[in-house]
Design an enzyme around this catalytic site. Structure first.
Site, PDB file in Angstrom:
ATOM      1  N   ILE A 166       7.904   7.117  56.784  1.00 43.82           N
ATOM      2  CA  ILE A 166       7.914   7.180  58.083  1.00 43.82           C
ATOM      3  C   ILE A 166       6.431   7.878  58.758  1.00 43.82           C
ATOM      4  O   ILE A 166       6.115   7.837  59.910  1.00 43.82           O
ATOM      5  CB  ILE A 166       8.988   7.900  58.501  1.00 43.82           C
ATOM      6  CG1 ILE A 166       9.320   9.395  57.904  1.00 43.82           C
ATOM      7  CG2 ILE A 166      10.222   7.250  58.748  1.00 43.82           C
ATOM      8  CD1 ILE A 166      10.046  10.221  58.575  1.00 43.82           C
ATOM      9  N   GLY A 167       5.526   7.985  57.752  1.00 40.09           N
ATOM     10  CA  GLY A 167       4.267   8.538  58.294  1.00 40.09           C
ATOM     11  C   GLY A 167       3.456   8.782  56.914  1.00 40.09           C
ATOM     12  O   GLY A 167       3.862   8.909  55.740  1.00 40.09           O
ATOM     13  N   GLY A 226      -0.974  10.215  55.786  1.00 40.27           N
ATOM     14  CA  GLY A 226      -1.940  10.842  55.866  1.00 40.27           C
ATOM     15  C   GLY A 226      -2.863  11.197  54.854  1.00 40.27           C
ATOM     16  O   GLY A 226      -2.546  10.755  53.540  1.00 40.27           O
ATOM     17  N   GLY A 227      -4.091  12.086  54.720  1.00 39.07           N
ATOM     18  CA  GLY A 227      -4.772  12.029  53.918  1.00 39.07           C
ATOM     19  C   GLY A 227      -4.288  13.247  52.639  1.00 39.07           C
ATOM     20  O   GLY A 227      -4.730  12.772  51.506  1.00 39.07           O
ATOM     21  N   PHE A 228      -3.468  13.931  53.080  1.00 36.36           N
ATOM     22  CA  PHE A 228      -2.880  15.133  52.379  1.00 36.36           C
ATOM     23  C   PHE A 228      -1.491  14.909  51.852  1.00 36.36           C
ATOM     24  O   PHE A 228      -0.961  15.211  50.744  1.00 36.36           O
ATOM     25  CB  PHE A 228      -2.808  16.423  52.822  1.00 36.36           C
ATOM     26  CG  PHE A 228      -4.304  16.956  53.341  1.00 36.36           C
ATOM     27  CD1 PHE A 228      -5.157  17.429  52.011  1.00 36.36           C
ATOM     28  CD2 PHE A 228      -4.867  16.715  54.399  1.00 36.36           C
ATOM     29  CE1 PHE A 228      -6.390  17.939  52.295  1.00 36.36           C
ATOM     30  CE2 PHE A 228      -6.099  17.051  54.431  1.00 36.36           C
ATOM     31  CZ  PHE A 228      -6.931  17.614  53.532  1.00 36.36           C
ATOM     32  N   ASP A 240       2.357  11.820  52.600  1.00 35.89           N
ATOM     33  CA  ASP A 240       3.141  10.869  52.810  1.00 35.89           C
ATOM     34  C   ASP A 240       4.411  11.329  53.281  1.00 35.89           C
ATOM     35  O   ASP A 240       4.865  12.424  52.633  1.00 35.89           O
ATOM     36  CB  ASP A 240       3.347   9.662  51.625  1.00 35.89           C
ATOM     37  CG  ASP A 240       1.984   8.817  51.724  1.00 35.89           C
ATOM     38  OD1 ASP A 240       1.157   8.965  52.659  1.00 35.89           O
ATOM     39  OD2 ASP A 240       1.928   8.549  50.692  1.00 35.89           O
ATOM     40  N   VAL A 241       5.281  10.899  54.304  1.00 37.76           N
ATOM     41  CA  VAL A 241       6.591  11.445  54.548  1.00 37.76           C
ATOM     42  C   VAL A 241       7.383  10.376  54.663  1.00 37.76           C
ATOM     43  O   VAL A 241       7.028   9.241  54.963  1.00 37.76           O
ATOM     44  CB  VAL A 241       6.315  12.172  56.379  1.00 37.76           C
ATOM     45  CG1 VAL A 241       7.625  12.650  56.578  1.00 37.76           C
ATOM     46  CG2 VAL A 241       5.430  13.067  56.386  1.00 37.76           C
ATOM     47  N   LYS A 265       8.262  15.431  52.760  1.00 40.24           N
ATOM     48  CA  LYS A 265       6.854  15.204  52.698  1.00 40.24           C
ATOM     49  C   LYS A 265       6.260  15.448  51.152  1.00 40.24           C
ATOM     50  O   LYS A 265       6.570  16.269  50.491  1.00 40.24           O
ATOM     51  CB  LYS A 265       6.315  16.560  53.246  1.00 40.24           C
ATOM     52  CG  LYS A 265       4.875  16.556  53.486  1.00 40.24           C
ATOM     53  CD  LYS A 265       4.499  17.776  54.434  1.00 40.24           C
ATOM     54  CE  LYS A 265       2.922  17.775  54.863  1.00 40.24           C
ATOM     55  NZ  LYS A 265       2.681  18.938  55.435  1.00 40.24           N
ATOM     56  N   ASP A 270      -3.492  25.299  63.223  1.00 42.01           N
ATOM     57  CA  ASP A 270      -3.933  23.945  63.412  1.00 42.01           C
ATOM     58  C   ASP A 270      -2.903  23.327  64.359  1.00 42.01           C
ATOM     59  O   ASP A 270      -2.179  22.314  64.172  1.00 42.01           O
ATOM     60  CB  ASP A 270      -3.882  22.998  61.977  1.00 42.01           C
ATOM     61  CG  ASP A 270      -4.402  21.695  62.087  1.00 42.01           C
ATOM     62  OD1 ASP A 270      -5.029  21.568  63.163  1.00 42.01           O
ATOM     63  OD2 ASP A 270      -4.006  20.748  61.262  1.00 42.01           O
TER      64      ASP A 270
END
Length: 505
Positions: free
Chosen positions: A44-45, A47-49, A51-52, A66, A172
């Site tokens: 569902i998501g 990123g660079g750091f 996956d979700v 995550k 952040d």
């Protein structure tokens, strides 16, 4: 299976979700099971750091898993993972995403005839069906209505204030790190670069600056981190929610754009909310950290705004508030948070179910809360207060407790074991009565009077009694209902061909 059965892990995770129990260590095989081995269909998501993935539990609930990128699992990132888990373990608030558990798995694998370690790290959270706030950022001419935007702004402020009370600096804060539940209640997430401060610590100096450009405070870029750095990021987020973009907007232009959007008689009142929120946003964007407000002062400003111009209600967040003293409708929101005000019990045959109701006193005085059943209903609900002795199988239809200033208490509504599902649309109504007093002793004396048998129908008598004591009383409605799978319900009715064993009370 590491000594734990799949069923026991399901029970544990469902208990954390339902009852707010402590997060736990989760085995990797269980996370693989609920995400279908981290299949792309469940992603569902990304990123660079990390996956979700979406994980499905046995009771139909959904969680978010995550999975950190293995290439990030160097020693420094390992320390960050440990720090993030420590930060998440210590925070529990309605405006912070609920942390459910973690997994730290290391296995030896052979690569090109060389034995090496493969590290995998996972975090498990409640699932936020509406996604992140950045998908809803727009100008005043379209998108979310003002009532929803205001509640999102207020929720973010309250969540950040809670983190700062726990001495956690997020570092952040941005719309992508604010998730929305099905009621669009905001919840702060992603504590990957968060820091825990000591009791007397006010700032930290670092040479490793990690954050998001456009949201980082000026001093943050020079290596100075403080709670006021979070406040700057909050100002950027508030401005985006108001205008759809970052920057330093002219308040007159913000008011003009929202005035064109408002089409109701409440537009004038709502413009005051817009103005105050715009002023808060600009104050947070001060270049000098010392000139930025503390989060507790922002919360105070919003409360004063509601006292003067009224509390913005939404049907989902503050249902059916009844005023009992002739004062303004926002009084309950000013005195107390009750969450949730609607409870849905998933029916399972012969299963005892508990559901937490969180009470938060937002005042400087003592607040008494009396919850009493006020209407018909056939399901045997009861109340429990942790730490208080109660006879087994005793049904308590009303409960009274006292909250000290700025404190939180969790009560549990329980549903006794049932063999058959209740009649459809059987909703039980409870009245939540909030009484504000300076004296804890006086409140406990009043509690004895209430529990001794006063009827909710004699609420007027209670109002008179409290007024004689020189204080105030307010009322809200809490609803409880049972849900069950329609196919299973039909199967039970067809099989037994008898009336369900309930009688009207």
């Amino acid at each position: 299976m590491d000594g734990q059965s799949e069923s026991s892990i399901y029970d544990l995770l469902e208990g954390i979700l339902l009852y707010g129990r402590e997060p736990t260590n989760l085995p990797i095989w269980f996370l693989q099971s609920i995400t279908i081995n981290f299949s792309d269909d469940h992603k569902i998501g990304s990123g660079g750091f990390a996956d979700v993935y979406k994980g499905l539990l046995r009771n139909g609930a959904t969680v978010a898993v995550k999975k950190l990128n293995p290439s990030q699992m160097v020693e420094s990132h390992e320390r960050k993972f440990n720090q993030e888990v420590c930060n998440l373990m210590k925070v529990k608030h309605k405006n912070v995403v609920q942390f459910l558990g973690y997994c730290s798995d290391t296995q030896g694998k052979i690569w090109n005839s060389i034995m090496a370690e493969e590290r995998q790290r996972f975090l498990c959270f409640e699932f936020m069906p509406e996604g992140s706030l950045d998908k809803y950022i727009s100008d005043a001419s379209k998108g979310l209505e003002w009532r929803t935007r205001y509640q999102i702004i207020k929720g973010i402020c309250e969540g950040l204030d809670y983190l700062h009370q726990q001495k956690v600096v997020h570092s952040d804060l941005k719309p992508a790190n604010i998730l929305l539940d099905h009621n669009r209640m905001p919840k702060i997430t992603d504590f990957g670069v968060a820091r825990s401060f000591g009791e007397e610590q006010t700032k930290a100096i670092t040479s490793n600056v990690v954050g998001t450009l456009g949201y980082m405070a000026p001093e943050f870029c020079r290596g100075t981190i403080s709670m006021k750095s979070d406040v700057y990021s909050l100002g950027v987020v508030i401005t985006e929610i108001l205008t759809g973009h970052k920057g330093y907007p002219q308040i007159d232009n913000v008011l003009k754009s929202w005035n064109a959007r408002f089409q109701t008689s409440q537009g004038g009142t709502w413009l005051e909310h817009v103005r105050v929120c715009a002023e808060i946003g600009l104050d947070c964007l001060e270049t000098d950290p010392e000139k930025r407000p503390m989060t507790k002062h922002i919360i105070k400003t919003l409360h004063e705004l509601e006292e003067t111009y009224g509390f913005i209600e939404t049907d989902l967040w503050t249902p059916n508030i009844i005023n009992s003293t002739g004062s303004s409708d926002f009084a309950i929101g000013k005195l107390l948070d009750v969450y949730p005000l609607e409870l849905l019990f998933p029916f399972e045959p012969n299963k005892f179910i508990k559901w937490p109701v969180t009470l938060t006193n937002k005042t400087n005085g003592h607040v008494g809360v009396w919850i009493a059943r006020s209407g018909p209903g056939v399901v045997p609900y009861s109340w429990e207060e942790p730490g208080k002795k109660q006879k087994q199988h005793e049904n308590i239809s009303s409960i009274f407790c006292v909250l000290r200033p700025h404190s939180t208490k969790v009560l549990y509504m329980t549903m006794r074991t049932q063999q058959q599902p209740p009649p459809q649309e059987d909703t039980c109504i409870f009245q939540v009565v909030i009484i504000a007093m300076e004296s804890e002793e006086a409140l406990r004396g009043l509690g004895t009077y209430l529990i001794s048998g006063i009827s909710i129908n004699k609420f007027e008598d209670l109002v008179k009694t409290v007024r004689r004591l020189g204080t105030e009383v307010h009322q809200a409605t809490l609803r409880a209902a049972v849900t069950c799978d329609p196919e299973w319900f039909q199967e039970v009715v067809t099989t037994h061909q008898v009336s369900l064993p309930y009688a009207s009370s």
